[in-house]
Structures are given as C-alpha cells and as structure tokens.
Scaffold this active site. Structure first.
Site, PDB file in Angstrom:
ATOM      1  N   HIS A   7       0.819  -1.216   0.000  1.00  0.00           N
ATOM      2  CA  HIS A   7       0.000   0.000   0.000  1.00  0.00           C
ATOM      3  C   HIS A   7       0.851   1.264   0.000  1.00  0.00           C
ATOM      4  O   HIS A   7       2.037   1.236   0.327  1.00  0.00           O
ATOM      5  CB  HIS A   7      -0.923   0.001   1.226  1.00  0.00           C
ATOM      6  CG  HIS A   7      -0.151  -0.016   2.515  1.00  0.00           C
ATOM      7  ND1 HIS A   7       0.423   1.120   3.056  1.00  0.00           N
ATOM      8  CD2 HIS A   7       0.162  -1.030   3.345  1.00  0.00           C
ATOM      9  CE1 HIS A   7       1.049   0.803   4.177  1.00  0.00           C
ATOM     10  NE2 HIS A   7       0.914  -0.499   4.377  1.00  0.00           N
ATOM     11  N   GLN A  19       2.720  -0.225  12.222  1.00  0.00           N
ATOM     12  CA  GLN A  19       1.261  -0.222  12.081  1.00  0.00           C
ATOM     13  C   GLN A  19       0.609  -1.555  12.377  1.00  0.00           C
ATOM     14  O   GLN A  19      -0.404  -1.618  13.052  1.00  0.00           O
ATOM     15  CB  GLN A  19       0.864   0.190  10.649  1.00  0.00           C
ATOM     16  CG  GLN A  19       1.183   1.606  10.363  1.00  0.00           C
ATOM     17  CD  GLN A  19       0.917   1.979   8.936  1.00  0.00           C
ATOM     18  OE1 GLN A  19       0.069   2.810   8.700  1.00  0.00           O
ATOM     19  NE2 GLN A  19       1.624   1.396   7.993  1.00  0.00           N
ATOM     20  N   GLU A  81      -2.142  -7.352   7.598  1.00  0.00           N
ATOM     21  CA  GLU A  81      -0.748  -7.311   8.030  1.00  0.00           C
ATOM     22  C   GLU A  81      -0.527  -8.199   9.249  1.00  0.00           C
ATOM     23  O   GLU A  81      -1.470  -8.596   9.939  1.00  0.00           O
ATOM     24  CB  GLU A  81      -0.354  -5.857   8.346  1.00  0.00           C
ATOM     25  CG  GLU A  81       1.062  -5.642   8.841  1.00  0.00           C
ATOM     26  CD  GLU A  81       2.163  -6.069   7.871  1.00  0.00           C
ATOM     27  OE1 GLU A  81       2.278  -7.285   7.603  1.00  0.00           O
ATOM     28  OE2 GLU A  81       2.929  -5.203   7.415  1.00  0.00           O
ATOM     29  N   HIS A 138       0.389  -5.604   2.604  1.00  0.00           N
ATOM     30  CA  HIS A 138       1.257  -4.912   3.552  1.00  0.00           C
ATOM     31  C   HIS A 138       2.673  -5.467   3.481  1.00  0.00           C
ATOM     32  O   HIS A 138       2.871  -6.649   3.188  1.00  0.00           O
ATOM     33  CB  HIS A 138       0.681  -5.064   4.954  1.00  0.00           C
ATOM     34  CG  HIS A 138      -0.771  -4.717   5.000  1.00  0.00           C
ATOM     35  ND1 HIS A 138      -1.213  -3.426   5.165  1.00  0.00           N
ATOM     36  CD2 HIS A 138      -1.887  -5.483   4.834  1.00  0.00           C
ATOM     37  CE1 HIS A 138      -2.547  -3.412   5.119  1.00  0.00           C
ATOM     38  NE2 HIS A 138      -2.967  -4.647   4.919  1.00  0.00           N
TER      39      HIS A 138
END
Length: 181
Positions: A7, A19, A81, A138
């Site tokens: 992304h 993240q 992810e 991810h």
C-alpha cells in the site's frame, strides 16, 4: 501472474511507527504513490485487483482500479498485516528500548505468518484461475508470503512497490524483484 503490491504511505509510515493491524489511512503522499503505481502497472495486462480490508490497502487498490479500469474484487481478510501485538504504534527507538531481544508480546510468529500468507495467495489464485491479478497488502505480510511460496527472502518493500510471482500449489517463483512506483 500476480503482482503483490504494498500500500501507499500513511502518516505512521512517514513517522516510522509500526502499524500492523491498526487501521491507519493513506495520507496525500500515499495517494500520489498509488497513482504512480497505477502508471507503472499500466499496459501489463492486469485484469482485476483485490486487497486486504485495511483502509490503506483498500484505498490503494481502489485508486489503481479506477485508473486502470480494473475490476475491484472484494477484500480478503487473510491479507491483513502481521499482528505485532503490544509493539503496534511504537517507533524504532521505542521498540528497541522496550524489546531489546526483538521478542514482542502478542506478535504473530513468523512461521505462522509465512504459512498464512502462502495459503491466502494459493486460495486467491485458485479462486481466480489464470486471471492476471494485482493483490494489495502490507510490507511484512508480502515479504512473508513470498518466502512461504517461493523460498525467497525479500528486502523491506517501500510503500507502493511491487513484486511479481507466478505459480500454483507448491510450485511458485519470483518473476520480478521489488520495484518502486
């Protein structure tokens, strides 16, 4: 053929924060990167695109789909992810101080991640046959997926970068090394 795409950038990427599964949206740089990615993927024969359900991946996929006229398929929950557990949200200095041995409580183990990623891509490819497909997910997840499928350890992938793989069942190969949009 399958293009595996990381992304575009988020504020947490920009700030060096981990993240994981925290749903952080794209920022304006990430949207511009998605447009550049669409230009890079243009003319390569891609037919459809799918993604992780996390908003940063989904918006990247939507931008690429809109600019290339691709069918945007439903998201796949198993493309999310890696779960980094208690480490999510931390920056590099914080994580080194809190977890000097690299063991982060609640983190999804690497062998489980590689198996999950490889299994997800096998299922998606089986569902869509030979359709040239773009999959937006991810960075850590994609590195683990390629390792699980093709046995290749990739370097860290930049935002909006892609690799291409092909295969079926247990016979996969890396066709194109990471390229940044």
């Amino acid at each position: 053929m399958t293009a595996l795409v990381r992304h575009g950038q988020t504020d947490w990427n920009r700030d060096g924060r981990l993240q994981g599964r925290t749903d952080v949206p794209l920022n304006d740089t990430g949207r511009a990167q998605a447009l550049a990615l669409a230009a890079q993927l243009a003319g390569q024969g891609w037919a459809a695109i799918t993604s992780s359900p996390l908003s940063r991946a989904r918006e990247t996929a939507q931008i690429v789909a809109d600019h290339l006229g691709l069918e945007l398929l439903p998201p796949h929950d198993d493309l999310v992810e890696r779960d980094f557990g208690e480490a999510e949200g931390g920056d590099a200095a914080d994580l080194l101080a809190r977890y000097p041995d690299g063991e982060r409580p609640g983190q999804e183990p690497w062998p489980e991640l590689t198996a999950r990623g490889a299994g997800a891509l096998r299922r998606i490819r089986a569902e869509h046959g030979d359709v040239p497909l773009v999959v937006v997910a991810h960075g850590t997840f994609l590195r683990a997926t390629v390792e699980g499928l093709a046995g290749v350890e990739l370097p860290r992938m930049a935002n909006a970068s892609s690799v291409v793989v092909e295969g079926a069942g247990d016979a996969w190969r890396l066709v194109r090394e990471p390229q940044q949009a």
